[in-house]
Design a protein around this motif. Structure first.
Motif, PDB file in Angstrom:
ATOM      1  N   TYR A 116      33.758  33.729  33.425  1.00 30.77           N
ATOM      2  CA  TYR A 116      32.838  34.449  32.488  1.00 30.77           C
ATOM      3  C   TYR A 116      32.198  33.452  31.543  1.00 30.77           C
ATOM      4  CZ  TYR A 116      31.271  37.084  28.369  1.00 30.77           C
ATOM      5  OH  TYR A 116      30.521  37.364  27.278  1.00 30.77           O
ATOM      6  N   ASN A 117      32.979  32.376  31.101  1.00 37.40           N
ATOM      7  CA  ASN A 117      32.589  31.420  30.170  1.00 37.40           C
ATOM      8  C   ASN A 117      31.077  30.464  30.752  1.00 37.40           C
ATOM      9  OD1 ASN A 117      34.209  32.041  28.057  1.00 37.40           O
ATOM     10  ND2 ASN A 117      35.809  30.604  28.834  1.00 37.40           N
ATOM     11  N   GLY A 118      30.306  30.362  29.870  1.00 35.95           N
ATOM     12  CA  GLY A 118      29.272  29.283  30.212  1.00 35.95           C
ATOM     13  C   GLY A 118      28.365  29.946  31.182  1.00 35.95           C
ATOM     14  N   TYR A 119      28.208  31.524  30.880  1.00 37.23           N
ATOM     15  CA  TYR A 119      27.280  31.920  31.779  1.00 37.23           C
ATOM     16  C   TYR A 119      27.521  31.940  33.331  1.00 37.23           C
ATOM     17  CZ  TYR A 119      24.726  32.161  27.482  1.00 37.23           C
ATOM     18  OH  TYR A 119      24.689  32.292  25.881  1.00 37.23           O
ATOM     19  N   GLY A 120      28.869  31.798  33.613  1.00 38.99           N
ATOM     20  CA  GLY A 120      29.340  31.546  34.952  1.00 38.99           C
ATOM     21  C   GLY A 120      28.923  30.425  35.578  1.00 38.99           C
ATOM     22  N   VAL A 121      28.883  29.320  34.950  1.00 44.19           N
ATOM     23  CA  VAL A 121      28.740  27.954  35.812  1.00 44.19           C
ATOM     24  C   VAL A 121      29.680  27.554  36.617  1.00 44.19           C
ATOM     25  CG1 VAL A 121      27.197  26.553  34.300  1.00 44.19           C
ATOM     26  CG2 VAL A 121      29.616  26.558  33.691  1.00 44.19           C
ATOM     27  N   ASN A 122      30.729  28.034  36.490  1.00 41.07           N
ATOM     28  CA  ASN A 122      32.110  27.612  37.192  1.00 41.07           C
ATOM     29  C   ASN A 122      32.486  29.088  38.150  1.00 41.07           C
ATOM     30  OD1 ASN A 122      32.517  25.181  36.465  1.00 41.07           O
ATOM     31  ND2 ASN A 122      33.109  26.282  34.390  1.00 41.07           N
ATOM     32  N   LYS A 123      31.436  29.829  38.360  1.00 43.99           N
ATOM     33  CA  LYS A 123      32.117  31.108  38.966  1.00 43.99           C
ATOM     34  C   LYS A 123      32.286  30.820  40.534  1.00 43.99           C
ATOM     35  CE  LYS A 123      27.592  33.240  39.419  1.00 43.99           C
ATOM     36  NZ  LYS A 123      26.747  34.326  39.330  1.00 43.99           N
ATOM     37  N   GLU A 124      31.532  30.058  41.099  1.00 46.93           N
ATOM     38  CA  GLU A 124      31.883  29.851  42.569  1.00 46.93           C
ATOM     39  C   GLU A 124      32.953  29.167  42.720  1.00 46.93           C
ATOM     40  OE1 GLU A 124      29.791  30.834  45.118  1.00 46.93           O
ATOM     41  OE2 GLU A 124      28.603  31.872  43.466  1.00 46.93           O
TER      42      GLU A 124
ATOM     43  N   ILE B 251      29.389  38.720  35.414  1.00 43.42           N
ATOM     44  CA  ILE B 251      28.658  37.664  35.897  1.00 43.42           C
ATOM     45  C   ILE B 251      28.694  37.466  36.992  1.00 43.42           C
ATOM     46  CG2 ILE B 251      29.480  35.190  35.383  1.00 43.42           C
ATOM     47  CD1 ILE B 251      28.342  36.190  32.965  1.00 43.42           C
ATOM     48  N   LEU B 252      29.679  37.733  37.788  1.00 45.33           N
ATOM     49  CA  LEU B 252      29.963  37.337  39.445  1.00 45.33           C
ATOM     50  C   LEU B 252      28.715  38.119  39.915  1.00 45.33           C
ATOM     51  CD1 LEU B 252      33.776  37.476  40.368  1.00 45.33           C
ATOM     52  CD2 LEU B 252      31.965  35.548  40.680  1.00 45.33           C
ATOM     53  N   HIS B 253      28.653  39.455  39.692  1.00 38.74           N
ATOM     54  CA  HIS B 253      27.536  40.239  40.175  1.00 38.74           C
ATOM     55  C   HIS B 253      27.917  40.862  41.555  1.00 38.74           C
ATOM     56  CE1 HIS B 253      24.200  42.657  40.088  1.00 38.74           C
ATOM     57  NE2 HIS B 253      23.500  41.859  41.162  1.00 38.74           N
ATOM     58  N   GLU B 254      28.021  39.757  42.648  1.00 39.97           N
ATOM     59  CA  GLU B 254      28.360  40.140  43.812  1.00 39.97           C
ATOM     60  C   GLU B 254      29.295  39.134  44.559  1.00 39.97           C
ATOM     61  OE1 GLU B 254      26.615  38.271  46.768  1.00 39.97           O
ATOM     62  OE2 GLU B 254      26.372  36.649  45.226  1.00 39.97           O
ATOM     63  N   TYR B 255      29.799  39.475  45.592  1.00 41.97           N
ATOM     64  CA  TYR B 255      30.658  38.632  46.278  1.00 41.97           C
ATOM     65  C   TYR B 255      30.278  38.750  47.935  1.00 41.97           C
ATOM     66  CZ  TYR B 255      35.030  36.046  47.293  1.00 41.97           C
ATOM     67  OH  TYR B 255      35.996  35.087  47.504  1.00 41.97           O
ATOM     68  N   ASN B 256      30.171  37.722  48.270  1.00 36.80           N
ATOM     69  CA  ASN B 256      29.579  37.679  49.803  1.00 36.80           C
ATOM     70  C   ASN B 256      28.684  38.735  50.117  1.00 36.80           C
ATOM     71  OD1 ASN B 256      31.230  35.558  49.956  1.00 36.80           O
ATOM     72  ND2 ASN B 256      32.720  36.543  51.460  1.00 36.80           N
ATOM     73  N   GLY B 257      27.663  39.060  49.070  1.00 30.69           N
ATOM     74  CA  GLY B 257      26.555  39.678  49.359  1.00 30.69           C
ATOM     75  C   GLY B 257      26.805  41.326  49.054  1.00 30.69           C
TER      76      GLY B 257
END
Ligand code: ADP
Length: 627
Positions: A392-400, A474-480
């Motif tokens: 969640y933090n940093g608008y998702g910079v580390n989400k991947e 923040i993730l919004h989607e995962y593998n489409g």
């Protein structure tokens, strides 16, 4: 001579030590040696960075002396020593964070757990001694002091003399109490084996006189005993050793000693890396959450060594926040000894090491997830929250980086699953990844909103931590595959044809819906036919990005109060109540008003939200019961 009192918390800890049945009392030696080594580190560091301090590496060492007659064991070091204030603050009190732990931690189950949380430290000496004397002289001072204590009654500090800087810790070993023998701590072979076991890696020589036997000259069977001053430790830091020279136990002992844990770590990461960043690292994933982990007091960081010399105890820049639970150290020859803390932050080399460590930790965690599921579940229970904050933090910079490390509770597996696993089980026609948020698994499980989706045989991820829904947003989607709340307006379950039918039906009831909305006086944005209810009459959902669960969470925070989700009251057209409502709309609008209030209140309760006027609610129900 005045006896000074220990600070209250110190007294408690001391009392614990003295009376402890802690079976592992032999660790007192590693604690004292570790203190001695730290003290030498400080002076050694000065000798390398400050030209005024003229000392050679050969001047540094730790010496152990056993005096059986007087039952004393002395551990001496040539370290930085302590002045009077140091003695007061370091030995009369325990560290600030420690005292805090005592207050917050009344639930700690037993002394081992309490002792474990502190790092046993200097006071562990009292597990084996009934009197502890510290004779010390600080570097750059002419004064020497003697600190002495026989336990909880307090301690004294007096002036004394000492030739060279450093510290002698003299333990008067306890007399044997019945079966309980302390004699072993006066036995040179035992002491030697304890040094080997716990303190082998200490960088300075640990010396002791040992009684040894040798054949008499010219004889084939006559032995003579003589005393030899021996170095007991190998002095090679464990992280510089070859992996195949080391046993699991070596790592565990090192970890417990250095990082104050009484439990073994879940995973050990030992690596030496060459290339853009050249360094050795020894990292540990703890098996427990530190008591202050999710608080401001917690300080993340790794020990930082430059070519074997400790330059910083907690280097925060080496660890990203999402992996702040990792303990350990990094040692690199590419870092200058003289670098200041301020400069370190901007050091290119340090940044490269940090990036490389992050990758390493990620891949080790992923490996644990795939190969040691149960361990990973323990890990995730302890630190998963931190990973979710990380997404969640940093608008998702580390989400991947983090997304395939996440786990959520699955309605189908009744266990924690990864999103990848969820997707792999999705039936072909299922378009979205469904989730439902709430206070607890049980509560979510009984939400009316989950009924239809479950009946379709689709899995639902249950989100019980505050950060969960924000992280998925923040993730919004995962593998489409898009994440979809079970409360969202379009669940993607209906065919276009069905949708048209529902829309037509909704038009038929629009007037009634408007009436219900008006009776609720602006509390809701809309009344709708529910696409998700099966057996329940009513539920509350929301329009827009803010969900009801998010509204609850944001309003509970001290800063953001009074946000409001756009509430939608959904009615189940197939429930008998729906017919009742339509009849009332035709015949008894006053009653419909009351029913609207009641249904709205019920929907709130189901969501785990409070109702504005519980008394009015209760009275209306009673009136109905009397009718
Ligand atoms: P910790 O080592 O975790 O800080 P301890 O209770 O073992 O806690 O020691 C408290 C403090 O006392 C140390 O931080 C250090 O400042 C000081 N100290 C202990 N032993 C020595 C020593 N041999 N030489 C110099 N200072 C020491």
């Amino acid at each position: 001579m005045t006896i000074k009192q220990f600070q209250t918390e110190s007294k408690r800890l001391l009392d614990l030590m003295i009376n402890s049945v802690y079976t592992n009392r032999e660790i007192f030696l590693r604690e004292l040696i570790s203190n001695a080594s730290d003290a030498i580190d400080k002076l050694y560091y000065l000798s390398l960075t400050d030209p005024a301090v003229r000392m050679n590496r050969g001047d540094f060492g730790i010496n152990i002396v056993i005096d059986k007659e007087n039952r004393t064991l002395t551990i001496s070091d040539t370290g930085c020593g302590m002045n009077r204030e140091d003695l007061e603050t370091n030995l009369g009190t325990i560290a600030q964070s420690g005292s805090l732990a005592f207050k917050n931690n009344n639930e700690a189950k037993d002394d081992i757990e309490i002792i474990g949380q502190f790092g046993v430290g200097f006071y562990s000496a009292f597990m084996v001694s009934n009197r502890v004397t510290v004779i010390t002289k600080a570097y750059s001072s002419d004064e020497a002091y003697k600190w002495e204590s026989e336990g909880v009654d307090g301690y004294t500090i007096t002036n004394t003399s000492k030739d060279s800087p450093g510290t002698d810790v003299v333990l008067r070993i306890k007399d044997n109490i019945g079966e309980d023998s302390f004699d072993e701590f006066l036995d040179d072979y035992k002491i030697k084996s304890l040094v080997k076991k716990y303190s082998d890696y200490i960088r300075y020589p640990i010396r002791m006189d040992m009684e040894t036997r040798r054949l008499q000259e010219g004889s084939e069977d006559q032995y003579e005993t003589y005393t030899e001053n021996m170095i007991l430790n190998s002095m090679v830091p464990i992280w510089r050793k070859n992996k195949n020279e080391l046993k699991e136990e070596d790592y565990y002992n090192f970890y417990q000693d250095k990082f104050y844990d009484y439990e073994n770590p879940l995973r050990v990461i030992h690596s030496s890396t060459e290339g853009t960043a050249t360094y050795n690292a020894l990292l540990f994933i703890p098996a427990r959450t530190p008591y202050n982990y999710y608080s401001k007091e917690f300080e993340k960081g790794l020990q930082l060594y430059s070519n074997g010399v400790l330059i910083m105890d907690k280097c925060a820049d080496l660890l990203p926040d999402h992996f702040s639970f990792v303990k350990g150290l990094a040692d690199s020859q590419d870092l200058s000894l003289n670098i200041s803390r301020e400069m370190l932050q901007h050091d290119r080399q340090l940044k490269l090491i940090a990036k490389s460590l992050e990758k390493k930790i990620k891949s080790e965690l992923f490996d644990m997830l795939n190969k040691e599921r149960e361990k990973y579940k323990t890990f995730f229970k302890n630190f998963g929250l931190q990973l979710k904050f990380g997404v969640y933090n940093g608008y998702g910079v580390n989400k991947e980086l983090l997304k395939n490390l996440l786990m959520f509770y699955s309605s189908r597996e009744k266990d924690m699953v990864t999103i990848e696993e969820y997707i792999s089980r999705m039936p072909e026609e299922q378009k979205h990844i469904y989730f439902a948020a709430g206070e607890s698994i049980e509560r979510i499980d009984s939400l009316p909103q989950t009924e239809l989706i479950k009946e379709k045989g689709y899995e639902i991820l249950y989100l019980t931590d505050d950060v969960d829904e924000f992280a998925l947003k923040i993730l919004h989607e995962y593998n489409g595959k898009e994440f979809k709340s079970v409360s969202s307006q379009d669940l993607g379950l209906e065919s276009e044809e069905d949708k048209k039918k529902t829309e037509q039906k909704a038009l038929d009831y629009q007037e009634m819906f408007d009436f219900i909305k008006d009776s609720l006086n602006g509390k809701i944005k809309e009344v709708r036919l529910s696409p998700r209810l099966k057996s329940h009459p009513v539920c509350l959902t929301s329009d827009g990005v803010l969900s009801l669960e998010m509204e609850k969470i944001l309003n509970a925070m001290p800063t953001d109060n009074n946000v409001k989700a756009d509430r939608v009251l959904e009615l189940n057209p197939n429930h008998p109540i729906f017919d009742v409502l339509s009849k009332l709309f035709a015949n008894d609008k006053e009653k419909l008003k009351i029913y609207s209030e009641l249904l709205y209140a019920q929907a709130l309760l189901i969501e785990g939200m409070s109702i504005d006027d519980p008394v009015a609610f209760s009275n209306s129900i009673c009136n109905l019961m009397v009718d």
